[in-house]
Design a protein around this motif. Sequence first.
Motif, PDB file in Angstrom:
ATOM      1  N   GLU A 284       0.826  -1.196   0.000  1.00  0.00           N
ATOM      2  CA  GLU A 284       0.000   0.000   0.000  1.00  0.00           C
ATOM      3  C   GLU A 284       0.869   1.257   0.000  1.00  0.00           C
ATOM      4  O   GLU A 284       1.777   1.408   0.829  1.00  0.00           O
ATOM      5  CB  GLU A 284      -0.906   0.007   1.232  1.00  0.00           C
ATOM      6  CG  GLU A 284      -1.790   1.226   1.368  1.00  0.00           C
ATOM      7  CD  GLU A 284      -2.885   1.301   0.316  1.00  0.00           C
ATOM      8  OE1 GLU A 284      -3.356   2.418   0.037  1.00  0.00           O
ATOM      9  OE2 GLU A 284      -3.261   0.250  -0.236  1.00  0.00           O
TER      10      GLU A 284
ATOM     11  N   THR B  67     -20.062   7.715  -8.538  1.00  0.00           N
ATOM     12  CA  THR B  67     -19.004   7.548  -7.541  1.00  0.00           C
ATOM     13  C   THR B  67     -17.629   7.463  -8.200  1.00  0.00           C
ATOM     14  O   THR B  67     -16.609   7.722  -7.569  1.00  0.00           O
ATOM     15  CB  THR B  67     -19.264   6.282  -6.697  1.00  0.00           C
ATOM     16  OG1 THR B  67     -20.585   6.347  -6.151  1.00  0.00           O
ATOM     17  CG2 THR B  67     -18.273   6.159  -5.556  1.00  0.00           C
TER      18      THR B  67
ATOM     19  N   ARG C 168      -8.458  -8.473  -4.225  1.00  0.00           N
ATOM     20  CA  ARG C 168      -9.862  -8.074  -4.219  1.00  0.00           C
ATOM     21  C   ARG C 168     -10.745  -9.314  -4.330  1.00  0.00           C
ATOM     22  O   ARG C 168     -10.252 -10.416  -4.585  1.00  0.00           O
ATOM     23  CB  ARG C 168     -10.174  -7.099  -5.366  1.00  0.00           C
ATOM     24  CG  ARG C 168     -10.166  -7.726  -6.751  1.00  0.00           C
ATOM     25  CD  ARG C 168     -10.532  -6.730  -7.854  1.00  0.00           C
ATOM     26  NE  ARG C 168     -11.872  -6.196  -7.714  1.00  0.00           N
ATOM     27  CZ  ARG C 168     -12.944  -6.712  -8.316  1.00  0.00           C
ATOM     28  NH1 ARG C 168     -12.818  -7.790  -9.087  1.00  0.00           N
ATOM     29  NH2 ARG C 168     -14.125  -6.173  -8.150  1.00  0.00           N
TER      30      ARG C 168
ATOM     31  N   LEU D 298     -15.436  -0.773  -7.101  1.00  0.00           N
ATOM     32  CA  LEU D 298     -15.420   0.084  -5.912  1.00  0.00           C
ATOM     33  C   LEU D 298     -15.393  -0.708  -4.610  1.00  0.00           C
ATOM     34  O   LEU D 298     -15.188  -0.122  -3.543  1.00  0.00           O
ATOM     35  CB  LEU D 298     -16.648   1.003  -5.924  1.00  0.00           C
ATOM     36  CG  LEU D 298     -16.718   2.016  -7.071  1.00  0.00           C
ATOM     37  CD1 LEU D 298     -18.091   2.677  -7.111  1.00  0.00           C
ATOM     38  CD2 LEU D 298     -15.626   3.065  -6.933  1.00  0.00           C
ATOM     39  N   ASP D 299     -15.588  -2.013  -4.671  1.00  0.00           N
ATOM     40  CA  ASP D 299     -15.571  -2.843  -3.462  1.00  0.00           C
ATOM     41  C   ASP D 299     -14.211  -2.732  -2.769  1.00  0.00           C
ATOM     42  O   ASP D 299     -13.169  -2.857  -3.422  1.00  0.00           O
ATOM     43  CB  ASP D 299     -15.864  -4.294  -3.829  1.00  0.00           C
ATOM     44  CG  ASP D 299     -15.994  -5.182  -2.611  1.00  0.00           C
ATOM     45  OD1 ASP D 299     -17.080  -5.203  -2.001  1.00  0.00           O
ATOM     46  OD2 ASP D 299     -14.990  -5.847  -2.270  1.00  0.00           O
ATOM     47  N   THR D 300     -14.215  -2.504  -1.460  1.00  0.00           N
ATOM     48  CA  THR D 300     -12.969  -2.213  -0.733  1.00  0.00           C
ATOM     49  C   THR D 300     -12.425  -3.396   0.050  1.00  0.00           C
ATOM     50  O   THR D 300     -11.432  -3.256   0.772  1.00  0.00           O
ATOM     51  CB  THR D 300     -13.176  -1.036   0.235  1.00  0.00           C
ATOM     52  OG1 THR D 300     -14.228  -1.353   1.158  1.00  0.00           O
ATOM     53  CG2 THR D 300     -13.531   0.231  -0.528  1.00  0.00           C
ATOM     54  N   ARG D 301     -13.025  -4.577  -0.069  1.00  0.00           N
ATOM     55  CA  ARG D 301     -12.515  -5.729   0.669  1.00  0.00           C
ATOM     56  C   ARG D 301     -11.149  -6.159   0.135  1.00  0.00           C
ATOM     57  O   ARG D 301     -10.928  -6.189  -1.062  1.00  0.00           O
ATOM     58  CB  ARG D 301     -13.508  -6.888   0.591  1.00  0.00           C
ATOM     59  CG  ARG D 301     -14.739  -6.702   1.462  1.00  0.00           C
ATOM     60  CD  ARG D 301     -15.737  -7.802   1.237  1.00  0.00           C
ATOM     61  NE  ARG D 301     -16.351  -7.719  -0.086  1.00  0.00           N
ATOM     62  CZ  ARG D 301     -17.183  -8.641  -0.558  1.00  0.00           C
ATOM     63  NH1 ARG D 301     -17.457  -9.722   0.161  1.00  0.00           N
ATOM     64  NH2 ARG D 301     -17.723  -8.487  -1.760  1.00  0.00           N
ATOM     65  N   ARG D 302     -10.230  -6.486   1.033  1.00  0.00           N
ATOM     66  CA  ARG D 302      -8.859  -6.858   0.699  1.00  0.00           C
ATOM     67  C   ARG D 302      -8.566  -8.218   1.345  1.00  0.00           C
ATOM     68  O   ARG D 302      -8.172  -8.281   2.519  1.00  0.00           O
ATOM     69  CB  ARG D 302      -7.859  -5.801   1.187  1.00  0.00           C
ATOM     70  CG  ARG D 302      -8.156  -4.383   0.688  1.00  0.00           C
ATOM     71  CD  ARG D 302      -7.859  -4.239  -0.778  1.00  0.00           C
ATOM     72  NE  ARG D 302      -8.144  -2.893  -1.274  1.00  0.00           N
ATOM     73  CZ  ARG D 302      -9.189  -2.579  -2.019  1.00  0.00           C
ATOM     74  NH1 ARG D 302     -10.077  -3.511  -2.351  1.00  0.00           N
ATOM     75  NH2 ARG D 302      -9.355  -1.342  -2.441  1.00  0.00           N
TER      76      ARG D 302
ATOM     77  N   GLY E 149      -4.948  -5.076   4.266  1.00  0.00           N
ATOM     78  CA  GLY E 149      -4.755  -3.753   3.701  1.00  0.00           C
ATOM     79  C   GLY E 149      -3.321  -3.397   3.376  1.00  0.00           C
ATOM     80  O   GLY E 149      -3.078  -2.571   2.489  1.00  0.00           O
TER      81      GLY E 149
ATOM     82  N   GLY F 140      -4.534  -2.412  -2.837  1.00  0.00           N
ATOM     83  CA  GLY F 140      -5.706  -2.861  -3.589  1.00  0.00           C
ATOM     84  C   GLY F 140      -6.227  -1.719  -4.436  1.00  0.00           C
ATOM     85  O   GLY F 140      -5.588  -0.679  -4.561  1.00  0.00           O
ATOM     86  N   GLY F 141      -7.401  -1.921  -4.995  1.00  0.00           N
ATOM     87  CA  GLY F 141      -7.949  -0.899  -5.874  1.00  0.00           C
ATOM     88  C   GLY F 141      -7.090  -0.686  -7.107  1.00  0.00           C
ATOM     89  O   GLY F 141      -6.970   0.438  -7.610  1.00  0.00           O
TER      90      GLY F 141
ATOM     91  N   TRP G 230      -6.602  -0.882 -10.862  1.00  0.00           N
ATOM     92  CA  TRP G 230      -7.526  -0.874 -12.005  1.00  0.00           C
ATOM     93  C   TRP G 230      -6.782  -0.637 -13.310  1.00  0.00           C
ATOM     94  O   TRP G 230      -5.662  -0.091 -13.329  1.00  0.00           O
ATOM     95  CB  TRP G 230      -8.552   0.259 -11.856  1.00  0.00           C
ATOM     96  CG  TRP G 230      -9.491   0.160 -10.714  1.00  0.00           C
ATOM     97  CD1 TRP G 230      -9.721  -0.916  -9.906  1.00  0.00           C
ATOM     98  CD2 TRP G 230     -10.352   1.204 -10.241  1.00  0.00           C
ATOM     99  NE1 TRP G 230     -10.666  -0.613  -8.970  1.00  0.00           N
ATOM    100  CE2 TRP G 230     -11.073   0.675  -9.137  1.00  0.00           C
ATOM    101  CE3 TRP G 230     -10.586   2.525 -10.635  1.00  0.00           C
ATOM    102  CZ2 TRP G 230     -12.017   1.428  -8.433  1.00  0.00           C
ATOM    103  CZ3 TRP G 230     -11.519   3.281  -9.938  1.00  0.00           C
ATOM    104  CH2 TRP G 230     -12.227   2.730  -8.850  1.00  0.00           C
TER     105      TRP G 230
END
Length: 248
Positions: free
Chosen positions: A121, A154, A181, A188-192, A196, A200-201, A203
Amino acid sequence: MSLPRRALFGLGALVLAGCAPSGHPASAPAISAAAPAAVPSTTTAARPAPPELPRQLPGVGPRMLAAVPAEARQVLVVTGDGPEATTGHAVLYRDDGAGWLARPSSPTRNGGHGWSADHREGDLRSPVGVFGLSDAGGRLPNPGTRLPYDRTDTFTIGGTGLMGEPLAGSFDYVVAIDYNRVPGNSPLDTRRPRGGRFGGGIWLHADHGGPTHGCVALPLERMRDLLLALDPALHPVVVMGDAQSLAG
């Protein structure tokens, strides 16, 4: 692409066309009735063999190739210009049974500090590896992709990027890269699942004119083309990393 056939005309064709053969005057003696008639040739030029498609993904070595699922028949290869580089190119391949058929290459941008096989991260590096491409979305309406598509405001973004460039429009179209993910959910789902600290995220999204925080960016029209091309029935994946890492 096959070449046009070249018809070969015999003497009979010349007579039908009302022309005398080259080198013979119009008053030349007629052919004897006892002489065998000329037969037009039916020989045609041989068709060239179609170009042979590559059996393996160009630039992808055995270690990375082994991580591509057997059922994946659509592979986006993102090749960074170097371990610390922020630019590269992407090519979408489809396995048509005879080899990998390539679509046109697209320029890309990646993390501001390059690439990492141990992405964390906030490290400003794009993760190296093989990941699924299962969900899409964006601020703009679905252009017609067969992937699940989450259209919501969003995805609107403002502010500036790492080089001070405006970020507006970056998330007009996105495809979630299945790194840390839960597939089958909105990008947009934030589960990792791994926690953390692994980030993640990540794209695929529209290029904003500068390096990313870890995503891979393509020109907006190329993002639209990619969305239209990806087919979940072909189990698409992305193989991504700098050229040296991919070739290993």
